[in-house]
Design an enzyme around this catalytic site. Structure first.
Site, PDB file in Angstrom:
ATOM      1  NE  ARG A 171      -7.667   2.681  -1.257  1.00 28.61           N
ATOM      2  CZ  ARG A 171      -8.375   3.635  -0.640  1.00 28.61           C
ATOM      3  NH1 ARG A 171      -7.916   4.874  -0.597  1.00 28.61           N
ATOM      4  NH2 ARG A 171      -9.502   3.354  -0.047  1.00 28.61           N
ATOM      5  CB  SER A 245     -10.633  -2.971  -2.594  1.00 28.10           C
ATOM      6  OG  SER A 245     -11.543  -2.585  -1.606  1.00 28.10           O
ATOM      7  CD  GLU A 341      -7.010  -0.741  -3.192  1.00 29.21           C
ATOM      8  OE1 GLU A 341      -8.130  -0.374  -3.582  1.00 29.21           O
ATOM      9  OE2 GLU A 341      -6.723  -0.923  -1.994  1.00 29.21           O
TER      10      GLU A 341
HETATM   11  C1  LIG Z   1      -9.190  -7.286   4.701  1.00 24.63           C
HETATM   12  C2  LIG Z   1      -8.412  -6.146   4.094  1.00 24.63           C
HETATM   13  C3  LIG Z   1      -8.925  -4.873   4.133  1.00 24.63           C
HETATM   14  C4  LIG Z   1      -8.214  -3.777   3.573  1.00 24.63           C
HETATM   15  N1  LIG Z   1      -8.758  -2.541   3.656  1.00 24.63           N
HETATM   16  C5  LIG Z   1      -8.081  -1.478   3.157  1.00 24.63           C
HETATM   17  C6  LIG Z   1      -8.628  -0.154   3.254  1.00 24.63           C
HETATM   18  O1  LIG Z   1      -9.695   0.053   3.817  1.00 24.63           O
HETATM   19  N2  LIG Z   1      -7.921   0.867   2.713  1.00 24.63           N
HETATM   20  C7  LIG Z   1      -6.718   0.669   2.104  1.00 24.63           C
HETATM   21  O2  LIG Z   1      -6.141   1.665   1.641  1.00 24.63           O
HETATM   22  N3  LIG Z   1      -6.176  -0.561   2.008  1.00 24.63           N
HETATM   23  C8  LIG Z   1      -6.814  -1.625   2.512  1.00 24.63           C
HETATM   24  N4  LIG Z   1      -6.283  -2.886   2.414  1.00 24.63           N
HETATM   25  C9  LIG Z   1      -5.007  -3.069   1.707  1.00 24.63           C
HETATM   26  C10 LIG Z   1      -3.757  -3.112   2.628  1.00 24.63           C
HETATM   27  O3  LIG Z   1      -4.121  -3.403   3.941  1.00 24.63           O
HETATM   28  C11 LIG Z   1      -2.994  -1.776   2.604  1.00 24.63           C
HETATM   29  O4  LIG Z   1      -2.636  -1.437   1.294  1.00 24.63           O
HETATM   30  C12 LIG Z   1      -1.713  -1.842   3.455  1.00 24.63           C
HETATM   31  O5  LIG Z   1      -1.137  -0.567   3.537  1.00 24.63           O
HETATM   32  C13 LIG Z   1      -0.676  -2.822   2.916  1.00 24.63           C
HETATM   33  O6  LIG Z   1       0.342  -2.937   3.887  1.00 24.63           O
HETATM   34  P1  LIG Z   1       1.327  -4.168   3.927  1.00 24.63           P
HETATM   35  O7  LIG Z   1       2.362  -3.878   4.952  1.00 24.63           O
HETATM   36  O8  LIG Z   1       0.562  -5.427   4.104  1.00 24.63           O
HETATM   37  O9  LIG Z   1       1.953  -4.102   2.468  1.00 24.63           O
HETATM   38  P2  LIG Z   1       2.487  -5.314   1.573  1.00 24.63           P
HETATM   39  O10 LIG Z   1       1.326  -6.057   1.012  1.00 24.63           O
HETATM   40  O11 LIG Z   1       3.516  -6.080   2.300  1.00 24.63           O
HETATM   41  O12 LIG Z   1       3.172  -4.491   0.394  1.00 24.63           O
HETATM   42  C14 LIG Z   1       2.407  -3.731  -0.514  1.00 24.63           C
HETATM   43  C15 LIG Z   1       3.372  -3.074  -1.535  1.00 24.63           C
HETATM   44  O13 LIG Z   1       4.190  -2.141  -0.868  1.00 24.63           O
HETATM   45  C16 LIG Z   1       5.575  -2.485  -0.985  1.00 24.63           C
HETATM   46  N5  LIG Z   1       6.165  -2.185   0.335  1.00 24.63           N
HETATM   47  C17 LIG Z   1       5.729  -2.603   1.542  1.00 24.63           C
HETATM   48  N6  LIG Z   1       6.470  -2.057   2.521  1.00 24.63           N
HETATM   49  C18 LIG Z   1       7.400  -1.269   1.917  1.00 24.63           C
HETATM   50  C19 LIG Z   1       8.474  -0.452   2.388  1.00 24.63           C
HETATM   51  N7  LIG Z   1       8.747  -0.313   3.689  1.00 24.63           N
HETATM   52  N8  LIG Z   1       9.233   0.202   1.476  1.00 24.63           N
HETATM   53  C20 LIG Z   1       8.991   0.079   0.152  1.00 24.63           C
HETATM   54  N9  LIG Z   1       8.003  -0.672  -0.348  1.00 24.63           N
HETATM   55  C21 LIG Z   1       7.223  -1.354   0.526  1.00 24.63           C
HETATM   56  C22 LIG Z   1       5.590  -3.962  -1.344  1.00 24.63           C
HETATM   57  O14 LIG Z   1       6.750  -4.296  -2.089  1.00 24.63           O
HETATM   58  C23 LIG Z   1       4.326  -4.082  -2.178  1.00 24.63           C
HETATM   59  O15 LIG Z   1       4.563  -3.664  -3.502  1.00 24.63           O
HETATM   60  C24 LIG Z   1      -6.963  -3.992   2.961  1.00 24.63           C
HETATM   61  C25 LIG Z   1      -6.427  -5.294   2.940  1.00 24.63           C
HETATM   62  C26 LIG Z   1      -7.132  -6.351   3.499  1.00 24.63           C
HETATM   63  C27 LIG Z   1      -6.539  -7.733   3.483  1.00 24.63           C
END
Ligand SMILES: Cc1cc2nc3c(=O)[nH]c(=O)nc-3n(C[C@H](O)[C@H](O)[C@H](O)COP(=O)(O)OP(=O)(O)OC[C@H]3O[C@@H](n4cnc5c(N)ncnc54)[C@H](O)[C@@H]3O)c2cc1C
Length: 345
Positions: A171, A245, A341
């Protein structure tokens, strides 16, 4: 580019926190991104790209807005998925950062491009997937990662990152550490397999495949098994606000694990590299009595202690304060320091 002011971020984060962004815009091209980055904020004279004043947002599924955001939120809407080349063993697929992750997985599954099936149904966008090297059911994206292109906010130009440059860990990546807030990830190229290597050793996946009575293993079957497990196990953010998580599973030295095992014989741990053991953070939290705990609208999920939830109108600060209390009690009982995380803003 249209910069909006005083926008509620509630629809843009899966926790459903009603924090406000002083400024908000979307971008769907690099030109638009540049225009947004050059926008001079009225509220601050800090340099462009300074942490805390321009925030790139994907699907908002790994973020907790602990307070209003006094800068400019830039929602990434870069689109496009292309097969850019192939060789004897691989397909190289380039996906724009604003593509939904699960839609990208389905694109691959449909075409028999193997490697991301275990990562089905993870919320969020492609652009955030390398940020924390997303992982699930025995697979992390670093295993199928080829390269990414990211825009350097201060140098105002795109830079290519290979796997080594990203320094992926559990992570973790450089984008969460030394390059935090310095780059905007524009697109990611994945190296997908023509000849699938199935990862089914994860207990729950094996059991689900059995339940599904799968005769012949395929990436389609694995994807469906993962979808079934996740849908039954994880709280759906549409029903109850959460970001998956909240804490990482901590890694401790083997000798510390042995000492803990003497005191807590049922403690859950898995050996990992460098003489370390990875503990199940959910178990530690549960043992401290937090599972199902609720304080106002902030809580710890009744079935998944690792998932903090917003029952409706919790403030980001309330979720954050609850996470502090959990951290302290786990440290007190086990001497183990949990790490969040979720990205706290
Ligand atoms: C129900 C649920 C289950 C999940 N299960 C998992 C799992 O099994 N495994 C796992 O690893 N994660 C899991 N996650 C966490 C999440 O889905 C991942 O971390 C996902 O990759 C986040 O993507 P996002 O586009 O929503 O990021 P955001 O929440 O929009 O951003 C996360 C971070 O990344 C930065 N960011 C986003 N996009 C960019 C970009 N293009 N350039 C630079 N910085 C950027 C943001 O500023 C922020 O700091 C889960 C979340 C939920 C709600």
């Amino acid at each position: 580019m249209r910069i909006q002011e005083n926008i509620s971020l509630k629809p843009y984060n899966t926790f459903g926190i009603d924090a406000k962004a002083k400024y908000f815009s979307t971008f769907s091209s690099v030109d638009e991104l540049e225009e947004c980055l050059n926008y001079k904020l009225q509220t601050t004279n800090l340099p462009i790209g300074q942490a805390g004043h321009k925030l790139i947002l994907g699907g908002g599924s790994n973020i907790l807005f602990s307070k209003d955001f006094n800068g400019l939120v830039l929602k990434n809407e870069l689109k496009g998925i292309d097969l850019i080349k192939e060789d004897e063993h691989h397909y190289f697929v380039k996906a724009a950062a604003g593509e939904n992750w699960h839609q990208f997985v389905l694109y691959c599954i449909k075409r028999n491009y193997a490697g991301v099936e275990n990562l089905s149904l993870i919320p969020g966008n492609v652009g955030a997937s390398p940020m924390q090297n997303i992982g699930a059911y025995g697979v992390e994206i670093k295993e199928v990662f080829e390269q990414l292109e990211a825009y350097h906010i201060n140098d105002k130009k795109p830079v290519t990152f290979t796997t080594n440059d990203c320094e992926f860990g559990y992570r973790e990546s450089v984008f969460k550490r030394k390059y935090k807030y310095q780059f905007v990830i524009l697109n990611v190229t994945f190296r997908l397999n023509k000849h699938p290597i199935f990862h089914t050793s994860y207990g729950a996946v094996e059991q689900e495949l059995e339940k599904m009575e799968v005769k012949e293993l395929s990436i389609q079957a694995i994807s469906q098994a993962v979808i079934n497990i996740r849908s039954s196990k994880l709280p759906d953010p549409k029903q109850i606000g959460n970001a998956g998580s909240f804490f990482k599973n901590p890694e401790i030295d083997n000798h510390q694990f042995q000492a803990l095992k003497q005191r807590f014989p049922k403690i859950v741990g898995y050996p990992v590299a460098n003489n370390k053991t990875k503990l199940a953070a959910g178990w530690l939290i549960e043992q401290c009595g937090w599972k199902g705990y609720r304080e106002g609208d902030a809580g710890c999920h009744a079935r998944q202690a690792l998932v903090l939830v917003n029952y409706g109108n919790a403030k980001g600060e309330e979720i954050y304060n609850l996470s502090e209390k959990i951290l302290h009690s786990v440290k007190e009982k086990f001497g183990v320091v949990l790490e969040r995380e979720v990205n706290i803003i």
